[in-house]
Design a protein around this motif. Structure first.
Motif, PDB file in Angstrom:
ATOM      1  N   ASN A  40       0.836  -1.234   0.055  1.00 15.33           N
ATOM      2  CA  ASN A  40      -0.076   0.112   0.074  1.00 15.33           C
ATOM      3  C   ASN A  40       0.757   1.064   0.058  1.00 15.33           C
ATOM      4  OD1 ASN A  40      -0.033  -1.176   2.728  1.00 15.33           O
ATOM      5  ND2 ASN A  40       0.193   0.946   3.111  1.00 15.33           N
ATOM      6  N   SER A  41       0.302   2.357  -0.174  1.00 11.79           N
ATOM      7  CA  SER A  41       0.868   3.583  -0.299  1.00 11.79           C
ATOM      8  C   SER A  41       0.741   4.314   1.204  1.00 11.79           C
ATOM      9  CB  SER A  41       0.074   4.913  -1.048  1.00 11.79           C
ATOM     10  OG  SER A  41      -1.320   4.923  -0.473  1.00 11.79           O
ATOM     11  N   LEU A  42       1.468   5.183   1.483  1.00 10.99           N
ATOM     12  CA  LEU A  42       1.668   5.970   2.602  1.00 10.99           C
ATOM     13  C   LEU A  42      -0.064   6.463   3.145  1.00 10.99           C
ATOM     14  CD1 LEU A  42       3.243   7.276   4.789  1.00 10.99           C
ATOM     15  CD2 LEU A  42       3.055   9.352   3.421  1.00 10.99           C
ATOM     16  N   ALA A  43      -0.504   6.316   4.302  1.00  9.53           N
ATOM     17  CA  ALA A  43      -1.760   6.575   4.667  1.00  9.53           C
ATOM     18  C   ALA A  43      -2.905   5.526   4.164  1.00  9.53           C
ATOM     19  CB  ALA A  43      -2.014   7.982   4.399  1.00  9.53           C
ATOM     20  N   LEU A 106       2.093   0.669  -4.745  1.00  5.14           N
ATOM     21  CA  LEU A 106       1.606   1.893  -5.165  1.00  5.14           C
ATOM     22  C   LEU A 106       2.197   3.106  -4.204  1.00  5.14           C
ATOM     23  CD1 LEU A 106      -1.497   3.160  -6.570  1.00  5.14           C
ATOM     24  CD2 LEU A 106      -0.847   4.450  -4.734  1.00  5.14           C
ATOM     25  N   SER A 107       3.055   4.076  -4.848  1.00  4.51           N
ATOM     26  CA  SER A 107       3.681   5.034  -4.143  1.00  4.51           C
ATOM     27  C   SER A 107       4.560   4.506  -2.996  1.00  4.51           C
ATOM     28  CB  SER A 107       2.600   5.942  -3.391  1.00  4.51           C
ATOM     29  OG  SER A 107       2.977   7.426  -3.206  1.00  4.51           O
ATOM     30  N   LEU A 108       4.430   4.843  -1.796  1.00  2.00           N
ATOM     31  CA  LEU A 108       5.479   4.124  -0.652  1.00  2.00           C
ATOM     32  C   LEU A 108       5.699   2.687  -1.162  1.00  2.00           C
ATOM     33  CD1 LEU A 108       6.943   4.564   2.080  1.00  2.00           C
ATOM     34  CD2 LEU A 108       4.994   3.669   3.055  1.00  2.00           C
ATOM     35  N   GLY A 109       4.741   1.890  -1.352  1.00  2.00           N
ATOM     36  CA  GLY A 109       4.522   0.429  -1.695  1.00  2.00           C
ATOM     37  C   GLY A 109       5.212   0.211  -3.022  1.00  2.00           C
ATOM     38  N   ALA A 143       8.887  19.346   1.380  1.00  2.00           N
ATOM     39  CA  ALA A 143       7.156  19.106   1.869  1.00  2.00           C
ATOM     40  C   ALA A 143       6.924  18.104   2.351  1.00  2.00           C
ATOM     41  CB  ALA A 143       7.057  18.881   0.091  1.00  2.00           C
ATOM     42  N   TRP A 144       7.644  17.071   2.984  1.00  2.00           N
ATOM     43  CA  TRP A 144       7.409  16.035   3.554  1.00  2.00           C
ATOM     44  C   TRP A 144       7.710  16.546   5.236  1.00  2.00           C
ATOM     45  CZ3 TRP A 144       4.204  12.686   2.789  1.00  2.00           C
ATOM     46  CH2 TRP A 144       4.061  12.072   1.414  1.00  2.00           C
ATOM     47  N   GLU A 145       8.717  17.433   5.284  1.00  2.00           N
ATOM     48  CA  GLU A 145       8.927  18.019   6.714  1.00  2.00           C
ATOM     49  C   GLU A 145       7.788  18.849   7.270  1.00  2.00           C
ATOM     50  OE1 GLU A 145      11.968  17.093   7.746  1.00  2.00           O
ATOM     51  OE2 GLU A 145      11.095  17.654   9.559  1.00  2.00           O
ATOM     52  N   GLU A 162      -6.805  17.190   1.898  1.00  2.00           N
ATOM     53  CA  GLU A 162      -5.772  17.597   1.266  1.00  2.00           C
ATOM     54  C   GLU A 162      -5.375  16.264   0.423  1.00  2.00           C
ATOM     55  OE1 GLU A 162      -1.318  18.502   2.654  1.00  2.00           O
ATOM     56  OE2 GLU A 162      -2.745  19.594   4.110  1.00  2.00           O
ATOM     57  N   THR A 163      -4.839  15.473   0.981  1.00  2.00           N
ATOM     58  CA  THR A 163      -4.576  14.132   0.861  1.00  2.00           C
ATOM     59  C   THR A 163      -5.456  13.449  -0.332  1.00  2.00           C
ATOM     60  OG1 THR A 163      -3.083  13.720   2.726  1.00  2.00           O
ATOM     61  CG2 THR A 163      -3.468  11.681   1.258  1.00  2.00           C
ATOM     62  N   LEU A 164      -6.774  13.402   0.150  1.00  2.00           N
ATOM     63  CA  LEU A 164      -7.949  12.904  -0.875  1.00  2.00           C
ATOM     64  C   LEU A 164      -7.839  13.657  -2.126  1.00  2.00           C
ATOM     65  CD1 LEU A 164      -9.977  10.595  -0.436  1.00  2.00           C
ATOM     66  CD2 LEU A 164     -11.739  12.441   0.161  1.00  2.00           C
ATOM     67  N   ARG A 166      -5.502  15.004  -3.550  1.00  2.00           N
ATOM     68  CA  ARG A 166      -4.495  14.555  -4.409  1.00  2.00           C
ATOM     69  C   ARG A 166      -4.552  13.300  -5.113  1.00  2.00           C
ATOM     70  NH1 ARG A 166      -1.016  16.378  -0.481  1.00  2.00           N
ATOM     71  NH2 ARG A 166      -0.577  14.137   0.247  1.00  2.00           N
ATOM     72  N   TRP A 167      -5.316  12.262  -4.314  1.00  2.00           N
ATOM     73  CA  TRP A 167      -5.481  10.888  -4.841  1.00  2.00           C
ATOM     74  C   TRP A 167      -6.570  10.623  -5.685  1.00  2.00           C
ATOM     75  CZ3 TRP A 167      -5.005   7.307   0.261  1.00  2.00           C
ATOM     76  CH2 TRP A 167      -3.620   7.396   0.583  1.00  2.00           C
ATOM     77  N   LEU A 168      -7.680  11.297  -5.572  1.00  2.00           N
ATOM     78  CA  LEU A 168      -8.945  11.060  -6.358  1.00  2.00           C
ATOM     79  C   LEU A 168      -9.123  12.465  -7.220  1.00  2.00           C
ATOM     80  CD1 LEU A 168     -10.943   8.881  -3.736  1.00  2.00           C
ATOM     81  CD2 LEU A 168      -9.186   8.141  -5.585  1.00  2.00           C
ATOM     82  N   ALA A 201      11.261   7.626   5.897  1.00  2.00           N
ATOM     83  CA  ALA A 201      11.891   6.866   4.960  1.00  2.00           C
ATOM     84  C   ALA A 201      11.592   7.530   3.543  1.00  2.00           C
ATOM     85  CB  ALA A 201      11.133   5.706   4.932  1.00  2.00           C
ATOM     86  N   LEU A 202      10.418   8.227   3.151  1.00  2.00           N
ATOM     87  CA  LEU A 202      10.237   8.952   1.772  1.00  2.00           C
ATOM     88  C   LEU A 202      11.314   9.999   1.574  1.00  2.00           C
ATOM     89  CD1 LEU A 202       6.533   9.155   1.885  1.00  2.00           C
ATOM     90  CD2 LEU A 202       8.074   7.587   0.492  1.00  2.00           C
ATOM     91  N   GLN A 203      11.866  10.610   2.780  1.00  2.00           N
ATOM     92  CA  GLN A 203      12.776  11.817   2.799  1.00  2.00           C
ATOM     93  C   GLN A 203      14.193  10.985   2.253  1.00  2.00           C
ATOM     94  OE1 GLN A 203      11.965  13.526   6.722  1.00  2.00           O
ATOM     95  NE2 GLN A 203      11.546  15.202   5.798  1.00  2.00           N
ATOM     96  N   ALA A 227      -0.140  14.797  -9.133  1.00  2.00           N
ATOM     97  CA  ALA A 227       0.648  15.883  -8.957  1.00  2.00           C
ATOM     98  C   ALA A 227       2.137  15.352  -7.933  1.00  2.00           C
ATOM     99  CB  ALA A 227       0.163  17.033  -8.071  1.00  2.00           C
ATOM    100  N   ALA A 228       1.746  14.046  -7.196  1.00  2.00           N
ATOM    101  CA  ALA A 228       3.015  13.672  -6.495  1.00  2.00           C
ATOM    102  C   ALA A 228       3.915  12.963  -7.102  1.00  2.00           C
ATOM    103  CB  ALA A 228       2.269  12.685  -5.522  1.00  2.00           C
ATOM    104  N   ALA A 229       3.798  12.094  -8.176  1.00  2.00           N
ATOM    105  CA  ALA A 229       4.604  11.220  -8.828  1.00  2.00           C
ATOM    106  C   ALA A 229       3.976  11.659 -10.366  1.00  2.00           C
ATOM    107  CB  ALA A 229       4.618   9.758  -8.557  1.00  2.00           C
TER     108      ALA A 229
HETATM  109  O1  LIG Z   1       0.427  11.208  -0.060  1.00  2.00           O
HETATM  110  C1  LIG Z   1       0.681  11.602  -1.355  1.00  2.00           C
HETATM  111  O2  LIG Z   1       0.060  12.150  -1.817  1.00  2.00           O
HETATM  112  C2  LIG Z   1       1.984  11.026  -1.916  1.00  2.00           C
HETATM  113  C3  LIG Z   1       2.618   9.892  -1.344  1.00  2.00           C
HETATM  114  C4  LIG Z   1       3.882   9.730  -1.473  1.00  2.00           C
HETATM  115  C5  LIG Z   1       4.316   8.564  -0.770  1.00  2.00           C
HETATM  116  C6  LIG Z   1       3.068   7.996  -0.984  1.00  2.00           C
HETATM  117  O3  LIG Z   1       2.631   6.695  -0.471  1.00  2.00           O
HETATM  118  O4  LIG Z   1       1.838   8.845  -1.177  1.00  2.00           O
END
Ligand SMILES: O=C(O)CC1=CCC(=O)O1
Length: 277
Positions: A40-43, A106-109, A143-145, A162-164, A166-168, A201-203, A227-229
């Motif tokens: 999975n991705s972060l979060a 996906l992403s972190l995964g 940005a991660w900081e 804000e994450t939602l 970016r995601w959908l 870890a992402l940093q 916009a993230a990757a």
């Molecule tokens: O959270 C995001 O939008 C971008 C992201 C970077 C690593 C990850 O798993 O998600």
């Protein structure tokens, strides 16, 4: 044809150094089918792959897990590095007696998948790396900081909206508000300590110079509106990885497997040699 439902089992598995991960296995009807491992991705949690399981289990035993710090997995003290996240996958595969598998993250995964393919080429049959990058330039680290500061103060709920976004896509959120609300709840339910430890870890992400050593046939997948990757970032990764392909999902953001599931599955089926139903 009717018959007994295929077996799905879920349990927590020790993957080494005392860390237990929540793992779900959805069996294929063919007992000696190969395995695909999903990360999975972060979060997020393993539920982020729900839309892909029906397709994948026609050909694979599907093993999904919650990355450490997420969902029902342990939250060991951070910060984590990719060597921890990759080590967890190796420990999981060892615990389940899987010598070699196809891996999709996906992403972190996806970044974990890059690390696995680079450090343990003998364990990876094929790699699907979605919505990821391979390095952490200074603006990304900054940005991660800033997000880490927000989460330290207000928990992951403080960045859930804000994450939602970016995601959908807006279109998906209007079309399927229930699924969008479930994804928001998944984000907000992530333990703050686990999120921060993975963000650390992402940093430190530093796989760009090693992509040329990847041996597994690799598919990169990115949403055109991620916009993230970004597609440009992932195109450069595909060019640096021997024989890799890139698929751009039109209109998709950071979670194209949810946002544009039908198109994502079509691309996935083509790469994995799964016949359309
Ligand atoms: O959270 C995001 O939008 C971008 C992201 C970077 C690593 C990850 O798993 O998600």
């Amino acid at each position: 044809m009717s018959g007994a439902p295929l077996a799905t089992e879920e349990r927590r598995i020790e993957v080494g150094r005392g860390v237990r991960l929540r793992v779900r296995r959805d069996a294929c009807a063919t007992p000696d089918a190969p395995t695909i491992v999903l990360s999975n991705s972060l979060a997020a949690s393993l539920e982020m792959w729900d839309a892909q399981v029906a397709l994948l289990r026609t050909r694979f035993h599907v093993v999904r897990y919650d990355t450490r710090g997420h969902g029902g997995s342990d939250v060991p003290a951070g910060p984590y590095g990719f060597s921890d996240l990759v080590g967890d996958v190796v420990g999981l595969m060892d615990a389940l007696a899987i010598p070699r598998a196809t891996f999709m993250g996906l992403s972190l995964g996806g970044m974990t998948g890059l690390g696995l393919a680079i450090a343990h080429p003998d364990r990876v049959e094929r790699l699907v790396c979605c919505a990821a990058r391979a390095d952490a330039p200074a603006p990304v680290v900054a940005a991660w900081e800033s997000r880490i500061a927000t989460v330290s103060e207000g928990g992951v709920d403080a960045i859930a909206d804000e994450t939602l976004a970016r995601w959908l896509s807006d279109d998906f959120r209007a079309r399927d508000p229930e699924r969008a609300a479930a994804i928001r709840a998944m984000i907000a339910g992530t333990p703050a300590d686990g999120w921060i430890a993975c963000a650390r870890a992402l940093q430190t992400l530093d796989y760009a110079r090693s992509l040329g050593t990847i041996k597994a046939p690799t598919l990169y997948v990115v949403g055109s509106d991620d916009a993230a990757a970004t597609p440009d970032v992932m195109r450069a990764m595909a060019e640096a990885t021997p024989g890799a392909r890139l698929a751009v999902i039109e209109g998709g953001r950071h979670l194209p497997n949810v946002d544009s599931a039908a198109e994502f599955d079509r691309v996935l089926a083509g790469f994995l040699g799964i016949e359309a139903a």
